[in-house]
Design a protein around this motif. Structure first.
Motif, PDB file in Angstrom:
ATOM      1  N   GLN A  43       1.007  -0.912  -0.327  1.00  0.00           N
ATOM      2  CA  GLN A  43       0.093  -0.488   0.277  1.00  0.00           C
ATOM      3  C   GLN A  43       1.166   1.091  -0.270  1.00  0.00           C
ATOM      4  OE1 GLN A  43      -3.708   0.245  -0.374  1.00  0.00           O
ATOM      5  NE2 GLN A  43      -3.572   2.434  -0.652  1.00  0.00           N
ATOM      6  N   ALA A  44       1.945   1.472   0.782  1.00  0.00           N
ATOM      7  CA  ALA A  44       2.655   2.494   0.905  1.00  0.00           C
ATOM      8  C   ALA A  44       3.445   1.981  -0.588  1.00  0.00           C
ATOM      9  CB  ALA A  44       3.637   1.798   1.754  1.00  0.00           C
ATOM     10  N   ARG A  48       3.384   5.557  -3.222  1.00  0.00           N
ATOM     11  CA  ARG A  48       4.525   6.293  -3.763  1.00  0.00           C
ATOM     12  C   ARG A  48       4.254   6.438  -5.598  1.00  0.00           C
ATOM     13  NH1 ARG A  48       7.306   3.488   0.233  1.00  0.00           N
ATOM     14  NH2 ARG A  48       7.811   2.477  -1.747  1.00  0.00           N
ATOM     15  N   ILE A  49       4.289   5.771  -6.020  1.00  0.00           N
ATOM     16  CA  ILE A  49       3.970   5.805  -7.417  1.00  0.00           C
ATOM     17  C   ILE A  49       2.719   6.662  -8.111  1.00  0.00           C
ATOM     18  CG2 ILE A  49       2.851   4.563  -8.568  1.00  0.00           C
ATOM     19  CD1 ILE A  49       4.428   1.697  -8.255  1.00  0.00           C
ATOM     20  N   ALA A  50       1.575   6.286  -6.748  1.00  0.00           N
ATOM     21  CA  ALA A  50       0.634   7.864  -7.464  1.00  0.00           C
ATOM     22  C   ALA A  50       1.107   8.734  -6.748  1.00  0.00           C
ATOM     23  CB  ALA A  50      -0.577   7.394  -6.410  1.00  0.00           C
ATOM     24  N   PRO A  58      10.180   0.605 -13.327  1.00  0.00           N
ATOM     25  CA  PRO A  58      11.929   0.808 -13.027  1.00  0.00           C
ATOM     26  C   PRO A  58      12.367   0.761 -14.773  1.00  0.00           C
ATOM     27  CG  PRO A  58      11.345  -1.255 -11.495  1.00  0.00           C
ATOM     28  CD  PRO A  58      10.502  -0.884 -12.311  1.00  0.00           C
ATOM     29  N   PRO A  59      13.289   1.035 -15.008  1.00  0.00           N
ATOM     30  CA  PRO A  59      13.927   1.009 -15.953  1.00  0.00           C
ATOM     31  C   PRO A  59      15.128  -0.072 -15.761  1.00  0.00           C
ATOM     32  CG  PRO A  59      15.110   3.018 -14.794  1.00  0.00           C
ATOM     33  CD  PRO A  59      13.480   2.836 -14.051  1.00  0.00           C
ATOM     34  N   PRO A  60      15.046  -0.916 -17.028  1.00  0.00           N
ATOM     35  CA  PRO A  60      15.706  -2.648 -16.752  1.00  0.00           C
ATOM     36  C   PRO A  60      17.349  -2.025 -16.797  1.00  0.00           C
ATOM     37  CG  PRO A  60      14.863  -1.984 -18.767  1.00  0.00           C
ATOM     38  CD  PRO A  60      14.141  -0.795 -18.300  1.00  0.00           C
ATOM     39  N   ASP A  61      17.676  -2.863 -16.599  1.00  0.00           N
ATOM     40  CA  ASP A  61      19.236  -3.305 -16.030  1.00  0.00           C
ATOM     41  C   ASP A  61      19.906  -3.143 -17.693  1.00  0.00           C
ATOM     42  OD1 ASP A  61      19.647  -3.116 -13.866  1.00  0.00           O
ATOM     43  OD2 ASP A  61      19.772  -4.841 -13.848  1.00  0.00           O
ATOM     44  N   PRO A  62      20.905  -2.003 -18.458  1.00  0.00           N
ATOM     45  CA  PRO A  62      21.388  -1.817 -19.667  1.00  0.00           C
ATOM     46  C   PRO A  62      21.772  -3.465 -20.490  1.00  0.00           C
ATOM     47  CG  PRO A  62      22.723  -0.236 -18.273  1.00  0.00           C
ATOM     48  CD  PRO A  62      21.946  -1.217 -17.540  1.00  0.00           C
ATOM     49  N   ALA A  63      21.775  -3.999 -19.798  1.00  0.00           N
ATOM     50  CA  ALA A  63      22.334  -5.453 -20.135  1.00  0.00           C
ATOM     51  C   ALA A  63      21.034  -6.295 -20.419  1.00  0.00           C
ATOM     52  CB  ALA A  63      22.500  -6.566 -19.163  1.00  0.00           C
ATOM     53  N   ASP A  64      19.712  -6.141 -20.318  1.00  0.00           N
ATOM     54  CA  ASP A  64      18.098  -6.219 -20.168  1.00  0.00           C
ATOM     55  C   ASP A  64      17.652  -5.482 -21.379  1.00  0.00           C
ATOM     56  OD1 ASP A  64      18.813  -8.865 -18.669  1.00  0.00           O
ATOM     57  OD2 ASP A  64      18.481  -7.587 -16.647  1.00  0.00           O
ATOM     58  N   ARG A  65      17.951  -4.284 -22.121  1.00  0.00           N
ATOM     59  CA  ARG A  65      17.128  -3.359 -22.720  1.00  0.00           C
ATOM     60  C   ARG A  65      16.873  -3.806 -24.067  1.00  0.00           C
ATOM     61  NH1 ARG A  65      18.892   2.549 -20.630  1.00  0.00           N
ATOM     62  NH2 ARG A  65      18.238   2.474 -18.621  1.00  0.00           N
ATOM     63  N   VAL A  66      15.876  -3.717 -24.162  1.00  0.00           N
ATOM     64  CA  VAL A  66      15.656  -3.862 -25.915  1.00  0.00           C
ATOM     65  C   VAL A  66      15.847  -3.347 -27.113  1.00  0.00           C
ATOM     66  CG1 VAL A  66      14.186  -4.907 -27.625  1.00  0.00           C
ATOM     67  CG2 VAL A  66      13.403  -5.851 -25.143  1.00  0.00           C
ATOM     68  N   ALA A  67      16.572  -3.590 -27.971  1.00  0.00           N
ATOM     69  CA  ALA A  67      16.850  -2.887 -29.097  1.00  0.00           C
ATOM     70  C   ALA A  67      16.285  -3.555 -30.504  1.00  0.00           C
ATOM     71  CB  ALA A  67      18.560  -2.734 -29.718  1.00  0.00           C
ATOM     72  N   ASP A  68      15.937  -2.258 -31.325  1.00  0.00           N
ATOM     73  CA  ASP A  68      15.156  -2.678 -32.447  1.00  0.00           C
ATOM     74  C   ASP A  68      16.331  -2.911 -33.229  1.00  0.00           C
ATOM     75  OD1 ASP A  68      13.499  -3.093 -34.507  1.00  0.00           O
ATOM     76  OD2 ASP A  68      12.311  -0.504 -34.337  1.00  0.00           O
ATOM     77  N   LEU A  69      16.567  -4.070 -33.499  1.00  0.00           N
ATOM     78  CA  LEU A  69      17.414  -4.333 -34.440  1.00  0.00           C
ATOM     79  C   LEU A  69      16.868  -4.277 -35.955  1.00  0.00           C
ATOM     80  CD1 LEU A  69      20.138  -6.101 -32.447  1.00  0.00           C
ATOM     81  CD2 LEU A  69      20.246  -4.067 -33.087  1.00  0.00           C
ATOM     82  N   ARG A  70      15.281  -4.699 -36.229  1.00  0.00           N
ATOM     83  CA  ARG A  70      14.888  -4.740 -37.697  1.00  0.00           C
ATOM     84  C   ARG A  70      15.896  -4.011 -39.074  1.00  0.00           C
ATOM     85  NH1 ARG A  70       9.322  -3.812 -35.782  1.00  0.00           N
ATOM     86  NH2 ARG A  70       9.994  -2.203 -35.556  1.00  0.00           N
TER      87      ARG A  70
END
Length: 95
Positions: A43-44, A48-50, A58-70
């Motif tokens: 609830q807390a 805080r989100i609201a 939260p933003p993903p780690d740099p290793a987990d980010r998705v890149a559009d390589l199409r």
């Protein structure tokens, strides 16, 4: 839980009591105290989100980010579809 137990729980949480102490003071099983603490924390976090104090995702780690390589563009599938349709028409006329 009764109103008195809820008030006592809030006093204990505000006082920094742990789950074991809450379970003892309220005379409830440890699982109930753990669920109460977990719900209170959730609830807390929602508050805080609201309020915008914490990101919803939260933003993903740099290793987990998705890149559009199409390669290509949106016109490539349309061009392929047109070529296939023309091929079917030519095949139908040639029969």
């Amino acid at each position: 839980m009764s109103d008195g137990q809820v008030r006592r729980y809030m006093e204990l949480r505000d006082g920094g009591a742990g789950e074991e102490e809450i379970a003892e003071q309220l005379d409830v099983p440890p699982e109930v105290a753990a669920a109460l603490v977990h719900a209170d924390d959730a609830q807390a976090l929602a508050g805080r989100i609201a309020a915008g104090d914490e990101p919803m995702y939260p933003p993903p780690d740099p290793a987990d980010r998705v890149a559009d390589l199409r390669s290509g563009s949106a016109w490539v599938p349309i061009g392929v579809l047109v070529l296939v349709l023309l091929g079917v028409i030519v095949y139908a006329l040639a029969r």
